[in-house]
Design an enzyme around this catalytic site. Structure first.
Site, PDB file in Angstrom:
ATOM      1  N   ASP A  11       0.852  -1.172   0.000  1.00  0.00           N
ATOM      2  CA  ASP A  11       0.000   0.000   0.000  1.00  0.00           C
ATOM      3  C   ASP A  11       0.900   1.238   0.000  1.00  0.00           C
ATOM      4  OD1 ASP A  11      -2.432   1.572   0.489  1.00  0.00           O
ATOM      5  OD2 ASP A  11      -1.667   1.790   2.531  1.00  0.00           O
ATOM      6  N   ASP A  13      -0.432   5.010   0.797  1.00  0.00           N
ATOM      7  CA  ASP A  13      -0.806   6.012   1.795  1.00  0.00           C
ATOM      8  C   ASP A  13      -0.868   5.422   3.192  1.00  0.00           C
ATOM      9  OD1 ASP A  13      -1.447   8.692   0.522  1.00  0.00           O
ATOM     10  OD2 ASP A  13      -2.551   7.352  -0.801  1.00  0.00           O
ATOM     11  N   ASP A 172      -2.078  -0.893   5.789  1.00  0.00           N
ATOM     12  CA  ASP A 172      -2.501  -0.336   7.069  1.00  0.00           C
ATOM     13  C   ASP A 172      -4.005  -0.205   7.241  1.00  0.00           C
ATOM     14  OD1 ASP A 172      -2.628   1.839   5.148  1.00  0.00           O
ATOM     15  OD2 ASP A 172      -2.805   3.198   6.862  1.00  0.00           O
TER      16      ASP A 172
END
Length: 234
Positions: A11, A13, A172
């Site tokens: 990922d 961001d 996240d």
């Protein structure tokens, strides 16, 4: 060049960066933190899809797109361990593939600023953006027709072949849930929504705080001092 022993899907961001650029824009220039968090909880509970809530978030931001890019370039910081990891990954032939629910122009601009020209070799699979009125009006363009807008698992599944390298994923948040079960080892960021989801679904994960710990564990897998199973069991 050494053979590819591992591939890291990651990922962007909140994983490669300290902050989520989309959340930053939404919280400060869109619907605000409280409404955004309420939407995230609806995805975790199954009341809404990520595709639905992410469009709501982006539609709430009324700034020209160039202004959005400028703001994230001014405010978003790189995870303190990523540059060292990325340099190591280039030296050890560990491909890094970004799977993001963000927008490619923002991701590429941030990578170029925060990592440098070497980041051009990072493959990005993400959503995009449609600009109108010279960028004063814009909207997100989803990668696919899934409930995620970008089903990250679809890219990973292309690599699930006999004799493949070890596949790793780092994430996240709720945009990462489609990828959570697909790789040999999942790194989930401490205190974030992906861990909440993994606990609900009984998905094994290894917690991380910065890319330094991801780097340490992947290096041990590549040099043979650790295995995926030994890391997961810790």
């Amino acid at each position: 060049m050494s053979p590819v022993k591992a591939i890291l899907f990651t990922d962007f961001d909140g994983t490669i960066t300290k902050q989520d650029s989309n959340d930053f824009l939404t919280d400060n220039y869109g619907m605000g933190y409280e409404k955004r968090r309420a939407l995230n909880k609806q995805v975790i509970s199954g009341e809404k899809t990520f595709r639905e809530i992410f469009k709501e978030m982006m539609d709430s931001i009324k700034l020209p797109f160039k202004k959005c890019v400028d703001l994230v370039l001014e405010n978003i910081e790189l995870d303190p361990g990523f540059n060292d990891f990325y340099t190591w990954s280039l030296e050890n032939n560990v491909p890094v593939i970004v799977l993001s629910s963000g927008m490619e122009p923002i991701i590429r601009a941030l990578l170029t600023k925060l990592v440098g020209e070497s980041a051009q070799s990072i493959k990005i699979v993400s959503n995009n953006v449609k600009l109108e009125d010279e960028g004063n009006s814009w909207e997100i363009v989803y990668h696919d027709d899934s409930d995620f807008g970008h089903d990250k698992s679809s890219t990973i599944k292309k690599y699930l072949k006999p004799g493949r390298p070890i596949l790793l994923y780092a994430g996240d948040g709720i945009s990462d849930v489609s990828a959570a079960k697909e790789t040999d080892l999942l790194f989930a960021k401490k205190g974030q929504d992906l861990i909440t989801y993994c606990k609900q679904q009984n998905i094994k994960y290894t917690e991380f705080e910065t890319y330094a710990s991801i780097h340490e564990r992947i290096a041990k897998i590549v040099d043979g001092t650790e295995t995926v199973d030994s890391i997961v069991s810790k």
